[in-house]
Design a protein around this motif. Structure first.
Motif, PDB file in Angstrom:
ATOM      1  N   VAL A 107      32.772  57.223  34.126  1.00  0.00           N
ATOM      2  CA  VAL A 107      31.629  58.137  34.124  1.00  0.00           C
ATOM      3  C   VAL A 107      31.073  58.253  32.707  1.00  0.00           C
ATOM      4  N   ALA A 108      31.966  58.339  31.733  1.00  0.00           N
ATOM      5  CA  ALA A 108      31.541  58.434  30.334  1.00  0.00           C
ATOM      6  C   ALA A 108      30.685  57.239  29.940  1.00  0.00           C
ATOM      7  N   ILE A 109      31.129  56.040  30.312  1.00  0.00           N
ATOM      8  CA  ILE A 109      30.378  54.830  29.976  1.00  0.00           C
ATOM      9  C   ILE A 109      29.042  54.801  30.706  1.00  0.00           C
ATOM     10  N   ALA A 110      29.051  55.159  31.983  1.00  0.00           N
ATOM     11  CA  ALA A 110      27.829  55.119  32.785  1.00  0.00           C
ATOM     12  C   ALA A 110      26.767  56.076  32.257  1.00  0.00           C
ATOM     13  N   CYS A 111      27.201  57.151  31.597  1.00  0.00           N
ATOM     14  CA  CYS A 111      26.268  58.166  31.109  1.00  0.00           C
ATOM     15  C   CYS A 111      26.021  58.053  29.603  1.00  0.00           C
ATOM     16  N   ASN A 112      26.432  56.922  29.024  1.00  0.00           N
ATOM     17  CA  ASN A 112      26.140  56.603  27.614  1.00  0.00           C
ATOM     18  C   ASN A 112      26.835  57.514  26.611  1.00  0.00           C
ATOM     19  N   PHE A 113      28.015  58.056  26.976  1.00  0.00           N
ATOM     20  CA  PHE A 113      28.853  58.696  25.984  1.00  0.00           C
ATOM     21  C   PHE A 113      29.683  57.612  25.304  1.00  0.00           C
ATOM     22  N   TYR A 114      30.196  57.935  24.104  1.00  0.00           N
ATOM     23  CA  TYR A 114      30.902  56.908  23.346  1.00  0.00           C
ATOM     24  C   TYR A 114      32.236  56.552  23.993  1.00  0.00           C
ATOM     25  N   ASP A 115      32.932  57.547  24.515  1.00  0.00           N
ATOM     26  CA  ASP A 115      34.200  57.322  25.188  1.00  0.00           C
ATOM     27  C   ASP A 115      34.528  58.575  25.992  1.00  0.00           C
ATOM     28  N   GLN A 116      35.681  58.564  26.662  1.00  0.00           N
ATOM     29  CA  GLN A 116      36.036  59.702  27.505  1.00  0.00           C
ATOM     30  C   GLN A 116      36.221  60.978  26.689  1.00  0.00           C
TER      31      GLN A 116
END
Length: 303
Positions: free
Chosen positions: A270-279
């Motif tokens: 989810v983190a990757i899909a929403c363009n956050f750097y990591d979890q």
């Protein structure tokens, strides 16, 4: 940090000397973060020694330094004449790159520095005739505003790959605006009554959403809206109630909520899909915006 072309990329210095005139081998910490319109530095020496700084006159603009540590002395030389200045935590200096500079720094020191190029003043619209407003030569003066902004900026210099460049730009614009108003005699601009026009607001939001991980600069968006960076920041907040960085994080959190509610994707995906750097970054931002962790929100959203 990925390389990017900027006003500071063409700086040429002698071997062993960095772009601010420090002996590179004597530094225990040396961080640089260059944006299209500003450059940021962190320079530290831990040993009780005399460190020398020297730069020749150039057209780079101005340098603002904020002491992050207490009690050291700087001797500044103009020709054969020297002056001595004591710095405590939060003490600042401003120097004009158009003048030759030579200084001895006595003892350990830790500075966060911001380079304000001439283009920054021109784009701020403070001089309609295109001239750069002069800044006072300040050495050792305590400035609580710059101290606060420097500490907010410091983590981004230490971990630039994890930092939001939108946030860095916002801090940089705040530093430049404060310096121009307090030490350059610039008039505080009028408030952004009514905020952005609908067209400018839509264009700004589009640019924010199109850039992966916030890789767009505040001055770039401001130019698209035909206004200075400082005016754009005020107008955007007037229109949305948030800074550009806050608004973008809120959009990503909203998208993450949809993934958490409607899919079984692990939090890392989810983190990757929403363009956050990591979890870890995702969990931290989500908790700040929503008030609870992504895992807790997912469990409660499903009853």
């Amino acid at each position: 940090m990925s390389a990017s072309t900027s006003f500071a990329d063409s700086i040429v210095t002698p071997a062993g000397i960095d772009s601010l005139g420090c002996l590179a081998d004597s530094l225990h910490k040396s961080h640089e973060l260059r944006r299209p319109d500003l450059a940021f530095y962190r320079k530290r020496v831990d040993q009780e020694q005399v460190s020398q700084v020297r730069t020749d006159a150039s057209d780079r603009g101005f340098l603002v330094g904020v002491s992050m540590s207490p009690q050291h002395r700087r001797s500044i030389f103009r020709g054969r004449q020297g002056s001595h200045h004591d710095f405590n935590r939060g003490g600042i200096y401003i120097r004009d790159f158009s003048e030759d500079y030579r200084a001895d720094i006595h003892g350990a020191f830790d500075f966060l520095l911001v380079e304000l190029p001439r283009a920054f003043f021109e784009q701020s619209g403070q001089d309609r005739r295109g001239r750069i407003p002069g800044l006072k030569t300040v050495t050792g003066l305590y400035d609580p505003v710059l101290e606060h902004l420097a500490h907010a900026l410091a983590p981004a210099l230490a971990r630039p790959d994890e930092a939001s460049m939108l946030f860095v730009d916002q801090i940089g614009v705040a530093i430049g605006t404060h310096v121009m108003q307090r030490y350059g005699g610039a008039r505080a601009p009028r408030g952004a009554r009514g905020g952005l026009s609908r067209l400018h607001e839509e264009r700004a939001k589009q640019m924010l959403m199109e850039k992966v991980k916030g890789n767009v600069s505040i001055p770039e968006i401001a130019r698209e809206c035909n206004m200075s960076a400082s005016y754009f920041l005020r107008a955007f907040k007037e229109s949305t109630g948030q800074t550009p960085h806050q608004w973008l994080m809120a959009q990503r959190v909203q998208r993450a909520r949809e993934f958490l509610r409607d899919t079984e994707l692990p939090l890392a995906e989810v983190a990757i899909a929403c363009n956050f750097y990591d979890q870890s970054h995702f969990s931290r931002v989500f908790s700040q915006v929503v008030g609870t962790s992504p895992g807790n929100w997912r469990r409660h959203s499903r009853g």
